[in-house]
Design an enzyme around this catalytic site. Sequence first.
Site, PDB file in Angstrom:
ATOM      1  N   HIS A  63       0.838  -1.176  -0.328  1.00  0.00           N
ATOM      2  CA  HIS A  63       0.041   0.126   0.213  1.00  0.00           C
ATOM      3  C   HIS A  63       0.656   1.136  -0.120  1.00  0.00           C
ATOM      4  O   HIS A  63       1.834   1.126   0.883  1.00  0.00           O
ATOM      5  CB  HIS A  63      -0.770   0.011   1.235  1.00  0.00           C
ATOM      6  N   LYS A  72       5.477   5.834   8.597  1.00  0.00           N
ATOM      7  CA  LYS A  72       5.502   4.950   8.831  1.00  0.00           C
ATOM      8  C   LYS A  72       5.845   3.866  10.156  1.00  0.00           C
ATOM      9  O   LYS A  72       7.282   3.868   9.792  1.00  0.00           O
ATOM     10  CB  LYS A  72       3.740   4.196   8.351  1.00  0.00           C
ATOM     11  N   TYR A 132       0.533   1.176  14.159  1.00  0.00           N
ATOM     12  CA  TYR A 132       1.461   2.061  13.206  1.00  0.00           C
ATOM     13  C   TYR A 132       1.087   3.217  13.540  1.00  0.00           C
ATOM     14  O   TYR A 132      -0.162   4.130  13.715  1.00  0.00           O
ATOM     15  CB  TYR A 132       1.663   1.876  11.487  1.00  0.00           C
ATOM     16  N   ASP A 174      -6.512  -6.410  -2.011  1.00  0.00           N
ATOM     17  CA  ASP A 174      -5.394  -6.597  -2.488  1.00  0.00           C
ATOM     18  C   ASP A 174      -4.959  -7.209  -3.594  1.00  0.00           C
ATOM     19  O   ASP A 174      -3.664  -6.971  -3.936  1.00  0.00           O
ATOM     20  CB  ASP A 174      -4.509  -7.189  -0.659  1.00  0.00           C
TER      21      ASP A 174
END
Length: 196
Positions: A63, A72, A132, A174
């Site tokens: 992603h 992140k 995250y 995905d």
Amino acid sequence: MAFEFKKCDIEGLYEIQPKIFGDNRGYFLETYSEKDFFEAGLTMKFVQDNQSKSTKNVLRGLHFQTKHPQGKLVRALEGKVYDVAVDLRLGSATFGKYYGVILDSEKQNMFYIPEGFAHGFCVLTETATFAYKCTDFYHPEDEGGLMWNDPTIGIDWESILPGITSNANLSEKDKKHAPFSLEKKYFDLNAKWIGE
């Protein structure tokens, strides 16, 4: 300093090991300190925290966000994951290359992935809780992605989790990500979106 910052083989990526203080009652650690991170040169500002729980063989990724790229700081709160970052900064010496880290809740290690990278992970244990911090907010209209098993990138998921190539548990979204192309523009060296 409450952290050890290890630069990875791709510029901008860091594996971070916090100091853990434990005794027979349990443990304590700092998971983020602006002071320590700034001293290490990591001067990003986090604006959103996310958390997910997944079962073994779940694979999330790869992603990225286009016009609102996210840096992140990722870690496993429970279990183990294999976490991967792919350099999408056109002009970088490592454009199209990946780097992976096993994040282990017992080790408490973390991985920092700056803007300009695609990100994904697979779950190595029966379950894993993944957390995250992000440097920008989630923008659903801004999502981008790459095929998790793109042959040009060549992420070696199988050596980390045997059988994953045939047993990966993917979301419908995905499953539909585009392949990576060395001819395509993604981000510039400053992580600004220059793609179509």
